[in-house]
Design an enzyme around this catalytic site. Structure first.
Site, PDB file in Angstrom:
ATOM      1  N   GLU A 262       0.839  -1.196   0.000  1.00  0.00           N
ATOM      2  CA  GLU A 262       0.000   0.000   0.000  1.00  0.00           C
ATOM      3  C   GLU A 262       0.874   1.246   0.000  1.00  0.00           C
ATOM      4  OE1 GLU A 262      -2.874  -0.088   3.132  1.00  0.00           O
ATOM      5  OE2 GLU A 262      -3.831  -1.923   2.433  1.00  0.00           O
ATOM      6  N   HIS A 280      -8.299   1.120   1.761  1.00  0.00           N
ATOM      7  CA  HIS A 280      -8.087   0.982   3.207  1.00  0.00           C
ATOM      8  C   HIS A 280      -9.007   1.934   3.980  1.00  0.00           C
ATOM      9  CE1 HIS A 280      -4.852  -0.619   6.150  1.00  0.00           C
ATOM     10  NE2 HIS A 280      -5.990  -0.439   6.785  1.00  0.00           N
TER      11      HIS A 280
END
Length: 527
Positions: A262, A280
């Protein structure tokens, strides 16, 4: 008294700073620091409050000479080097419950989105199509939800799923049969869950045991047409294998809120059929952001001001309510650990901490941690309750905890025993009515003494005139004696003397004491 100083280095609800100040801390809110800037300033702070942006590396911790606690407003602590923090003696806390409902609701939302293919249907409808016949969804009522991880968030997901009339089966090594009944779920092993579940949702931390828990092999064991949701941690699912399963149709749909890397810019899953993703967002609600910010401020303030430890990842929890009651016991325990550490010879392969009477009714972990903190000072002066257990483990020291609720001679007692090459050596202490710690036994000899400051420990034959000779020796060297404590096994047998003195005992005085008739052992002690 100087106020503890806290740095808030990531954006969080402004009420967090207010709580720190109300609880007696000085606080700076400085976000967006580079690693170099953080390293240059971290040494002036006692506490560091972060979210996910600040990376607390070993390099930054090396410069954090005054840091006592790191508080993560949220669950994941991937951005904190916990082993390095533990070695430095820094408590690492998170807030595992502040965003639990938010994350659980996001998982349920993704389950519903997968069941009815809502994102794809929305996109094509807004593009001017009317693709009604292309989207045949499934009901969730009556379907089997496979829960991998039945902790706090998993339990909330289970309750919501049961409300949707789903049947929930759960795999979690730590889930007891009693807890499963309480949650209304069926406890199964992982293989059975994979075979039975129509939907699978993951709610576990990322560890060596859970990494790729849905591997290619395990994905192949799932029920054809399964739908998979992950709002927990990236890395729990083999993303490349999941893409292949989506393309083959074995997996009917997948929804991920988290990715192995990420920000996820080029995941192999992008563009896969029946795949939904969000960036997220599991904890991204107004309520959750406020909750975690307030909780981390409260937890850190409790620790810095009152000694309370809540949701720590590298030391036992100790509530702010427990702290005042346990504080004198922890002082006693640390002194006993320090005493036995200074007196015992050679390696110490085993240590046991036994509590009797009132002490046995208390939270034992902080007491054991305090004993280790005192003991491990024989190896390092930069030791506290956080890093002491790690130092003990590194040295292969076996630690035993013993409770004895029955009262003996004393209403409350803490006993520390270490295994040495000469056999077991034990010291014991109690608390007087005013809460003051007192030593009451040393290596089997009864003696009452306060352990504080600089002291001289002498083992000698119990003969007339010996006390006078020791007093004369101290006077000759200009050393003032504060208190004199005596104990012996029997008349004329082995005796113990503990003197508190006003200065550190010089080596030449220790050697002179060793030369006195009848002396067996002399040690200078510091507390």
């Amino acid at each position: 008294m100087t106020k503890p100083k806290v740095l808030i280095s990531d954006k969080m609800d402004p009420n967090a700073a207010r709580i720190f100040e109300e609880r007696g801390c000085e606080v700076d809110v400085i976000t967006g620091k580079t690693p170099e800037e953080l390293k240059a300033t971290i040494g002036q702070y006692d506490g560091l409050a972060i979210r996910s942006s600040t990376k607390v590396t070993a390099d930054i911790l090396e410069a954090a000479d005054n840091l006592k606690v790191i508080g993560r407003a949220g669950i994941g602590v991937d951005n904190v080097d916990i082993p390095a923090a533990s070695a430095k003696g820094v408590v690492v806390m998170n807030t595992p419950f502040g965003n639990s409902i938010t994350t659980a609701e996001h998982a349920i939302a993704l389950i519903m989105a997968l069941a009815r293919q809502i994102p794809a249907a929305n996109a094509r409808t807004q593009a001017g199509e009317w693709p009604k016949s292309d989207f045949m969804g499934v009901e969730v009522t009556g379907k089997v939800l496979g829960l991998i991880g039945a902790g706090n968030i998993g339990a909330i997901v289970a309750s919501r799923a049961l409300g949707l009339r789903m049947k929930v089966v759960a795999y979690d090594p730590f889930l007891t049969p009693e807890r499963a009944i309480e949650l209304g779920v069926e406890k199964v092993d992982l293989g059975e869950l994979l075979e039975r579940a129509d939907f699978i949702t993951l709610h576990t931390p990322l560890t060596d045991e859970t990494r790729n828990i849905l591997s290619r092999e395990r994905l192949a064991q799932t029920k054809p047409g399964v739908r998979i949701v992950n709002c927990a941690r990236g890395g729990l699912v083999d993303e490349a294998a999941l893409k292949d399963m989506l393309e083959s149709g074995h997996v009917a749909g997948a929804a991920l809120d988290v990715f192995a890397q990420e920000p996820a810019k080029d995941s192999p899953l992008f563009g896969a059929p029946n795949f939904i993703c969000t960036p997220h967002l599991g904890a991204s609600t107004t309520e959750a952001q406020v909750n975690v910010a307030l909780q981390v401020a409260e937890q850190m303030s409790d620790y810095l001001v009152d000694g309370g430890v809540t949701n720590a990842l590298n030391m036992p929890s100790l509530s702010a309510e427990e702290a005042p009651k346990l504080k004198p016991y922890m002082a006693l325990a640390e002194n006993l650990g320090s005493l036995v550490g200074q007196l015992a010879h050679g390696d110490l392969p085993k240590i046991s901490v036994e509590t009797e009477g009132a002490a046995a009714d208390l939270n034992q972990k902080p007491i054991v941690g305090a004993v280790l903190a005192g003991l491990m000072k024989r190896y390092s002066q930069s030791v506290n309750m956080v890093n002491a257990p790690y130092l003990a483990k590194e040295r292969g020291i076996e630690v035993r905890e013993i409770r004895n609720s029955q009262r003996g001679v004393y209403q409350t007692l803490v006993r520390v025993t270490v295994a040495t090459s000469q056999g077991d050596r034990s010291v014991a202490g109690t608390l007087f009515g005013n809460g003051q710690p007192r030593l009451v036994e040393i290596f089997g000899i009864g003696i009452e003494a306060e352990l504080a400051g600089e002291m001289l420990y002498i083992v000698n034959d119990d003969v007339p005139g010996f006390i006078g000779r020791v007093g004369s020796l101290m006077g000759e060297h200009g050393i003032n004696i504060g208190t004199f404590h005596l104990g012996r096994r029997a008349t004329g047998g082995e005796a113990v003397m503990l003197l508190s003195v006003d200065q550190k005992i010089p080596q030449d005085v220790i050697e002179a004491a060793c030369a006195l008739d009848g002396v067996k052992v002399v040690r200078g002690l510091s507390f």
